[in-house]
Enzyme design. Structure first.
Site, mmCIF file in Angstrom:
data_model
loop_
_atom_site.group_PDB
_atom_site.id
_atom_site.type_symbol
_atom_site.label_atom_id
_atom_site.label_comp_id
_atom_site.label_asym_id
_atom_site.label_seq_id
_atom_site.Cartn_x
_atom_site.Cartn_y
_atom_site.Cartn_z
ATOM 1 N N GLY A 1 -1.587 6.657 -2.077
ATOM 2 C CA GLY A 1 -2.790 6.656 -2.924
ATOM 3 C C GLY A 1 -3.882 5.806 -2.278
ATOM 4 N N HIS A 2 -3.501 4.608 -1.797
ATOM 5 C CA HIS A 2 -4.481 3.770 -1.089
ATOM 6 C C HIS A 2 -4.940 4.481 0.183
ATOM 7 C CE1 HIS A 2 -2.055 0.535 -3.198
ATOM 8 N NE2 HIS A 2 -3.274 0.270 -3.600
ATOM 9 N N GLN B 1 -5.693 -11.853 -13.050
ATOM 10 C CA GLN B 1 -5.650 -10.615 -13.830
ATOM 11 C C GLN B 1 -4.254 -10.294 -14.358
ATOM 12 O OE1 GLN B 1 -6.988 -8.216 -10.312
ATOM 13 N NE2 GLN B 1 -5.635 -6.666 -11.169
ATOM 14 N N LYS C 1 -6.423 6.291 -11.462
ATOM 15 C CA LYS C 1 -5.247 5.956 -12.279
ATOM 16 C C LYS C 1 -5.607 4.788 -13.195
ATOM 17 C CE LYS C 1 -1.498 3.918 -10.581
ATOM 18 N NZ LYS C 1 -1.289 2.704 -11.406
ATOM 19 N N ASP C 2 -6.354 3.827 -12.636
ATOM 20 C CA ASP C 2 -6.851 2.694 -13.430
ATOM 21 C C ASP C 2 -8.231 3.075 -13.973
ATOM 22 O OD1 ASP C 2 -4.764 0.571 -12.854
ATOM 23 O OD2 ASP C 2 -5.292 1.256 -10.860
ATOM 24 N N LEU D 1 0.818 -1.214 0.000
ATOM 25 C CA LEU D 1 0.000 0.000 0.000
ATOM 26 C C LEU D 1 0.855 1.269 0.000
ATOM 27 C CD1 LEU D 1 -2.554 -1.271 2.659
ATOM 28 C CD2 LEU D 1 -2.735 -1.382 0.163
ATOM 29 N N HIS D 2 0.338 2.300 -0.615
ATOM 30 C CA HIS D 2 1.016 3.594 -0.643
ATOM 31 C C HIS D 2 -0.009 4.677 -0.319
ATOM 32 C CE1 HIS D 2 -0.885 3.981 -4.545
ATOM 33 N NE2 HIS D 2 -0.317 2.855 -4.929
ATOM 34 N N MET E 1 1.257 7.680 -8.072
ATOM 35 C CA MET E 1 1.687 6.658 -7.107
ATOM 36 C C MET E 1 1.221 5.287 -7.562
ATOM 37 S SD MET E 1 1.524 8.286 -3.388
ATOM 38 C CE MET E 1 2.351 9.838 -3.081
ATOM 39 N N SER E 2 2.112 4.314 -7.411
ATOM 40 C CA SER E 2 1.807 2.936 -7.802
ATOM 41 C C SER E 2 2.703 2.002 -7.010
ATOM 42 C CB SER E 2 2.088 2.772 -9.301
ATOM 43 O OG SER E 2 2.175 1.404 -9.628
HETATM 44 O O1 PAF Z 1 -6.705 -2.030 -8.793
HETATM 45 C C1 PAF Z 1 -6.327 -3.048 -8.191
HETATM 46 O O2 PAF Z 1 -5.493 -2.997 -7.280
HETATM 47 C C2 PAF Z 1 -6.901 -4.390 -8.614
HETATM 48 O O3 PAF Z 1 -7.152 -4.459 -9.978
HETATM 49 C C3 PAF Z 1 -8.157 -4.777 -7.804
HETATM 50 C C4 PAF Z 1 -9.293 -3.785 -8.040
HETATM 51 C C5 PAF Z 1 -7.825 -4.836 -6.328
HETATM 52 C C6 PAF Z 1 -8.654 -6.155 -8.256
HETATM 53 O O4 PAF Z 1 -7.703 -7.136 -8.024
#
Ligand code: PAF
Length: 278
Positions: A33-34, A58, A147-148, A30-31, A182-183
């Site tokens: 952004g979270h 994914q 960001k996503d 976590l950073h 941030m990522s």
């Molecule tokens: O954005 C993310 O971190 C992931 O794609 C998520 C939404 C937790 C699903 O695994």
């Protein structure tokens, strides 16, 4: 903070705590952004649940999955400090007891654009896990970073089309002081790569400036790509926020558009985008 390891424990927690839950799904490491998503979830709900699960379904690139950073102790510390009520961190065998399902949740149109064009199977994996997490956690609201952006759009479509009773909240991109979004992947950049990475945001700003100066979509995209010469590009696009496609013309009064970029630096895939406000 409760640490929940099984889907049954997660469901029991939701049933025992029926008041408004804000949910932040993550893959950990976590950073800030979270941290911002968690703060917003805390402000808008009675309790906050965070999930940490690095979802193999994914990752279209197995090497990326293997290299994904994990540090649960560090994450738990941050979540405790952030006042999170419960963290759900199941094992893969708990989430996919019969292996990764072949069930596909798919939007042919939206998944053929941007990241979906290059990461085959990625968004099917995202939608499946997000769907199942929403069932286990049963939140009133779920928070996703913009960001996503494509992920956010797809999750909103899925929630609408499957009649899920949760509000999907998109949260602004949190940036380092030089503009880099941030990522969790940023830790894998070398010092040189890290310095170069700030150029992504500069390129997005150049595209937004070009939009503000009245340029057409093709020219705005040209500005974006010109600013990214020398980058190992996957794509640089200017898209309508609903269709995720480049518009023929900008509808400046009512339309909303984003410039979006995916590129590799030091073999690390970075994405970012910026809104063009009307
Ligand atoms: O954005 C993310 O971190 C992931 O794609 C998520 C939404 C937790 C699903 O695994």
């Amino acid at each position: 903070m409760q640490i929940l390891r099984t889907c049954a424990e997660m469901r029991d927690f939701s049933r025992a705590n029926p008041s408004r839950t804000g949910f932040v799904p993550t893959m950990g490491y976590l950073h800030e952004g979270h941290g911002t998503l968690i703060q917003q979830a805390r402000a808008e709900n009675d309790r906050v649940v965070v999930s940490i699960f690095v979802n193999p379904a994914q990752f279209n690139d197995p090497a990326d999955f293997e290299k994904y950073p994990i540090d649960l102790d560090r994450d738990f510390d941050m979540l405790r400090r952030g006042g999170v009520d419960a963290v759900f961190c199941p094992r893969t065998s708990e989430v996919y007891p019969a292996g990764v399902p072949t069930l596909k949740l798919r939007y042919d149109d939206l998944m053929s654009e941007l990241c979906g064009r290059y990461r085959h199977g990625h968004f099917e994996g995202v939608l499946l896990i997000v769907h199942n997490l929403l069932l286990w956690v049963n939140p009133s609201r779920a928070y996703f970073g913009l960001k996503d952006f494509q992920q956010y759009v797809l999750v909103k479509h899925m929630v609408r089309d499957l009649s899920l009773t949760v509000e999907i909240v998109g949260c602004e991109i949190i940036r380092e002081s030089d503009g880099l979004a941030m990522s969790s992947r940023n830790v894998r950049l070398s010092a040189e790569g890290r310095a170069k990475a700030s150029g992504i945001y500069q390129a997005l700003i150049r595209a937004r400036d070009a939009y503000r100066r009245g340029l057409d979509p093709v020219s705005v995209r040209g500005e974006l790509l010109a600013a990214l010469v020398g980058f190992d590009m996957e794509y640089g696009e200017v898209v309508d926020v609903d269709t995720l496609r480049q518009p023929e013309e900008f509808e400046r009064e009512f339309g909303a558009y984003r410039a979006a970029v995916a590129c590799y630096i030091d073999g690390v895939r970075l994405i970012d985008n910026i809104l063009f406000e009307s």
